[in-house]
Write a protein that holds these residues in place. Structure first.
Motif, short mmCIF file in Angstrom:
data_model
loop_
_atom_site.label_atom_id
_atom_site.label_comp_id
_atom_site.label_asym_id
_atom_site.label_seq_id
_atom_site.Cartn_x
_atom_site.Cartn_y
_atom_site.Cartn_z
N GLN A 74 9.86 -0.67 -8.66
CA GLN A 74 9.72 0.35 -7.52
C GLN A 74 8.19 0.31 -7.17
N GLY A 75 7.27 -0.28 -7.91
CA GLY A 75 6.10 -0.34 -7.48
C GLY A 75 5.24 0.37 -7.93
N THR A 76 3.79 0.31 -8.14
CA THR A 76 2.72 0.96 -8.67
C THR A 76 1.55 1.16 -7.85
N GLN A 77 1.23 2.22 -7.43
CA GLN A 77 -0.15 2.40 -6.55
C GLN A 77 -1.69 1.99 -7.14
N VAL A 78 -2.02 0.96 -6.36
CA VAL A 78 -3.44 0.49 -6.82
C VAL A 78 -4.59 0.94 -5.84
N THR A 79 -5.26 1.92 -6.12
CA THR A 79 -6.60 2.36 -4.97
C THR A 79 -7.80 1.92 -5.65
N VAL A 80 -8.54 1.33 -4.84
CA VAL A 80 -9.76 0.79 -5.15
C VAL A 80 -10.75 1.59 -4.22
N SER A 81 -11.51 2.36 -4.76
CA SER A 81 -12.51 3.11 -3.87
C SER A 81 -13.87 2.37 -3.79
N PRO A 82 -14.45 2.45 -2.60
CA PRO A 82 -15.75 1.58 -2.28
C PRO A 82 -16.87 1.83 -3.16
#
Length: 125
Positions: A117-125
């Motif tokens: 189902q997916g997993t969110q990856v968020t990389v902040s600057p």
């Protein structure tokens, strides 16, 4: 019931690391190639990395080479994606897929039999 469950996503600063996991049930895990793909908003699903069913070969996208490592633990029915030196452009939902006796063409989403189902990856600057 066949299920692939991703975990390990989250919010991280640029330059940081994350390890994604994907645990399978309902399949004979050792007989499957595993792949990681990602999809950012408005974009197509993109190949990241794959490991063949025998575990002897791995493949990476150009953007993943040198930063990401895919591995598998057949005893735990789990495939991992270690992601280092993360960049803002790595932000996406990450999916794992399973391909029975997969060996070639693992960079194509259509090659895979099952998806998580997916997993969110968020990389902040």
């Amino acid at each position: 019931q066949i299920q692939l469950a991703e975990s390990g996503g989250g919010l991280v600063q640029a330059g940081g690391s994350l390890r994604l996991s994907c645990t399978a049930s309902g399949i004979t895990f050792k007989d499957y190639a595993l792949g990681w793909f990602r999809q950012a908003p408005g974009k197509e699903r993109e190949f990241v990395a794959a490991i063949v069913w025998t575990g002897t070969d791995t493949y990476y996208s150009d953007s993943a080479k040198g930063r990401f490592t895919i591995s598998r633990d057949n005893a735990k029915n789990t495939v991992y994606l270690q992601m280092n030196s993360l960049k803002s452009e790595d932000t996406a939902v990450y999916y794992c897929g399973a391909d029975h006796k997969g060996w070639l063409g693992l960079n194509r989403p259509t090659q895979y039999d099952f998806w998580g189902q997916g997993t969110q990856v968020t990389v902040s600057p």
